[in-house]
Design an enzyme around this catalytic site. Structure first.
Site, PDB file in Angstrom:
ATOM      1  N   ASP A  10       0.852  -1.204   0.000  1.00 36.64           N
ATOM      2  CA  ASP A  10       0.000   0.000   0.000  1.00 36.64           C
ATOM      3  C   ASP A  10       0.888   1.255   0.000  1.00 36.64           C
ATOM      4  O   ASP A  10       0.897   2.009   0.966  1.00 36.64           O
ATOM      5  CB  ASP A  10      -0.957  -0.012   1.212  1.00 36.64           C
ATOM      6  CG  ASP A  10      -0.246  -0.069   2.553  1.00 36.64           C
ATOM      7  OD1 ASP A  10       0.948  -0.452   2.600  1.00 36.64           O
ATOM      8  OD2 ASP A  10      -0.874   0.279   3.576  1.00 36.64           O
ATOM      9  N   ASN A  39      -2.551   2.553   3.693  1.00 37.14           N
ATOM     10  CA  ASN A  39      -1.992   3.873   4.000  1.00 37.14           C
ATOM     11  C   ASN A  39      -2.855   4.985   3.421  1.00 37.14           C
ATOM     12  O   ASN A  39      -2.960   6.063   3.989  1.00 37.14           O
ATOM     13  CB  ASN A  39      -0.569   3.991   3.466  1.00 37.14           C
ATOM     14  CG  ASN A  39       0.423   3.224   4.321  1.00 37.14           C
ATOM     15  OD1 ASN A  39       0.246   3.130   5.529  1.00 37.14           O
ATOM     16  ND2 ASN A  39       1.447   2.680   3.694  1.00 37.14           N
ATOM     17  N   PHE A 167      -0.457  -0.737  12.816  1.00 38.00           N
ATOM     18  CA  PHE A 167      -1.404  -0.252  11.808  1.00 38.00           C
ATOM     19  C   PHE A 167      -1.937  -1.353  10.877  1.00 38.00           C
ATOM     20  O   PHE A 167      -3.151  -1.544  10.751  1.00 38.00           O
ATOM     21  CB  PHE A 167      -0.737   0.862  10.973  1.00 38.00           C
ATOM     22  CG  PHE A 167      -1.604   1.368   9.851  1.00 38.00           C
ATOM     23  CD1 PHE A 167      -2.628   2.272  10.088  1.00 38.00           C
ATOM     24  CD2 PHE A 167      -1.410   0.913   8.548  1.00 38.00           C
ATOM     25  CE1 PHE A 167      -3.445   2.724   9.052  1.00 38.00           C
ATOM     26  CE2 PHE A 167      -2.225   1.365   7.504  1.00 38.00           C
ATOM     27  CZ  PHE A 167      -3.241   2.264   7.764  1.00 38.00           C
ATOM     28  N   ASN A 168      -1.048  -2.079  10.182  1.00 40.01           N
ATOM     29  CA  ASN A 168      -1.515  -3.036   9.155  1.00 40.01           C
ATOM     30  C   ASN A 168      -2.468  -4.070   9.748  1.00 40.01           C
ATOM     31  O   ASN A 168      -3.464  -4.451   9.122  1.00 40.01           O
ATOM     32  CB  ASN A 168      -0.330  -3.787   8.524  1.00 40.01           C
ATOM     33  CG  ASN A 168       0.504  -2.899   7.628  1.00 40.01           C
ATOM     34  OD1 ASN A 168       0.028  -1.865   7.156  1.00 40.01           O
ATOM     35  ND2 ASN A 168       1.743  -3.291   7.395  1.00 40.01           N
ATOM     36  N   HIS A 241       9.854   0.447   7.703  1.00 37.31           N
ATOM     37  CA  HIS A 241       9.369  -0.895   8.053  1.00 37.31           C
ATOM     38  C   HIS A 241       9.457  -1.928   6.923  1.00 37.31           C
ATOM     39  O   HIS A 241      10.016  -3.015   7.088  1.00 37.31           O
ATOM     40  CB  HIS A 241       7.883  -0.814   8.445  1.00 37.31           C
ATOM     41  CG  HIS A 241       7.555   0.241   9.447  1.00 37.31           C
ATOM     42  ND1 HIS A 241       7.667   0.031  10.809  1.00 37.31           N
ATOM     43  CD2 HIS A 241       7.091   1.510   9.299  1.00 37.31           C
ATOM     44  CE1 HIS A 241       7.271   1.131  11.445  1.00 37.31           C
ATOM     45  NE2 HIS A 241       6.923   2.035  10.554  1.00 37.31           N
ATOM     46  N   ASP A 242       8.775  -1.616   5.810  1.00 43.89           N
ATOM     47  CA  ASP A 242       8.400  -2.671   4.866  1.00 43.89           C
ATOM     48  C   ASP A 242       9.562  -3.397   4.178  1.00 43.89           C
ATOM     49  O   ASP A 242       9.479  -4.617   3.968  1.00 43.89           O
ATOM     50  CB  ASP A 242       7.420  -2.108   3.828  1.00 43.89           C
ATOM     51  CG  ASP A 242       6.090  -1.727   4.466  1.00 43.89           C
ATOM     52  OD1 ASP A 242       5.791  -2.230   5.566  1.00 43.89           O
ATOM     53  OD2 ASP A 242       5.342  -0.922   3.875  1.00 43.89           O
TER      54      ASP A 242
HETATM   55  C1  BDR Z   1       3.120  -0.176   8.574  1.00 41.32           C
HETATM   56  O1  BDR Z   1       2.039   0.728   8.430  1.00 41.32           O
HETATM   57  C2  BDR Z   1       2.198   1.500   7.275  1.00 41.32           C
HETATM   58  O2  BDR Z   1       1.927   2.843   7.551  1.00 41.32           O
HETATM   59  C3  BDR Z   1       3.589   1.274   6.772  1.00 41.32           C
HETATM   60  O3  BDR Z   1       3.632   1.312   5.362  1.00 41.32           O
HETATM   61  C4  BDR Z   1       3.942  -0.086   7.299  1.00 41.32           C
HETATM   62  O4  BDR Z   1       3.546  -1.104   6.409  1.00 41.32           O
HETATM   63  C5  BDR Z   1       3.860   0.170   9.842  1.00 41.32           C
HETATM   64  O5  BDR Z   1       3.028   0.056  10.941  1.00 41.32           O
HETATM   65 CA    CA Z   2       2.892  -0.625   4.139  1.00 44.29          CA
END
Ligand code: BDR
Ligand code: CA
Length: 312
Positions: A10, A39, A167-168, A241-242
């Site tokens: 995303d 996102n 978040f994810n 992160h990703d």
């Molecule tokens: C995750 O949430 C998204 O905002 C970032 O792309 C990452 O995948 C981090 O919590």
């Molecule tokens: Ca992401």
């Protein structure tokens, strides 16, 4: 033989870097990119994926997926990724010269996995898990064909969406429940790991020194990401992160892991979306999940820098 992956993402500043690392490292073959609302809206993140592909000359097909979670209302991360989902100041993003394929991401995932031999395709989700969960429900035989699922999401000590939830996973916890409970190997690269992947000024300087359009893009990307992360979550340097998922696949020595049964909290006034890793020893023989623990920061950034150089 390079590892064949589908990146379900995303974009998203850090998703963009995951795309670059996957496309720019010879150990990885990026078979396809699927997008998921997260996102930002599906429309925006798919447009962003096309822009990143245009900048870096990425030719993997792009398929758009689900617009919203399985059960819950759609929520986005505009505080971190901006109104566009990949907000960058003082940098002109290109008009995309790559198109979106007509097949839905869920169908592309199923068809691609079923067309390949068992154990050939690795799934790398870096957004909410809706597409992957739906693919499993539509074609359960993909579970025995996928080599492994290496996802960014969750955490076992901290949260970012709430005190304990990431978040994810928070956006679609029911989808995460489905993915965690299928018997395929799952590696959860969560916040405990990704908060170590900080893009410092030193890294920005190294990228700047590389020169070229891809490096310029990443430097601009990190500038906006730093500002947003500082304002929204008090970080001096943004956690990228990703791409940690891809780094783990390229070189398992970059990311150490620990086996642990995983659950996701679906209810709970203060804990919905929290991932719970059970570290009690010994892990049960049937345990098919593991969590990322420690990052070799220098090796990680060397992989990213090498990929950016290769794409330039
Ligand atoms: C995750 O949430 C998204 O905002 C970032 O792309 C990452 O995948 C981090 O919590
Ligand atoms: Ca992401």
């Amino acid at each position: 033989m390079p590892r064949k992956i589908i990146l379900d993402c995303d974009p998203g500043h850090d998703d963009a870097v995951a795309m670059l690392l996957a496309a720019g490292n010879p150990e990885i073959e990026l078979v396809g990119i699927t997008t998921i609302g997260g996102n930002q809206t599906l429309e925006k993140v798919t447009f962003n994926a096309r822009q990143v592909a245009t900048i870096a000359g990425i030719t993997a097909p792009i398929h758009a997926g689900c617009t919203r979670p399985l059960l819950r209302p759609m929520r986005t991360a505009a505080d971190i990724h901006g109104d566009s989902g990949m907000e960058i100041h003082g940098y002109d993003l290109p008009t995309p010269d790559v198109t979106v394929e007509s097949a839905h991401a869920v169908d592309f995932l199923i068809d691609t996995i079923m067309r390949h031999a068992p154990g050939e395709i690795t799934l790398v989700p870096t957004g909410p898990l809706t597409n992957i969960a739906l693919a499993v429900r539509k074609e359960p035989r993909i579970v025995e064909r996928v080599r492994e699922v290496v996802l960014m999401g969750g955490g076992y000590h901290t949260g970012n969406f709430s005190a304990v939830a990431e978040f994810n996973i928070s956006i679609d916890p029911e989808a995460a429940h489905i993915v965690f409970h299928e018997p395929w190997p799952v590696t959860m690269v969560g916040l405990d790991l990704t908060h170590q992947a900080l893009a410092t000024k030193e890294i920005e300087a190294e990228l700047t020194a590389l020169g070229g359009p891809v490096a310029q893009f990443v430097v601009a990307l990190f500038g906006a990401f730093r500002e947003n992360y500082r304002n929204a979550q008090g970080f001096d340097n943004p956690p990228v992160h990703d791409p940690c998922t891809i780094a783990y696949l390229i070189d398992p020595e970059v990311v150490s892991v620990r086996k642990a049964p995983l659950e996701v909290e679906l209810r709970g006034e203060h804990t919905a979306g929290m991932t719970v890793a059970d570290f009690r020893a010994p892990a049960p023989a049937e345990c098919h999940t593991q969590v990322a623990v420690d990052l070799d920061w220098r090796k990680f950034w060397d992989l990213v820098l090498d990929a950016v150089k290769a794409l330039s």
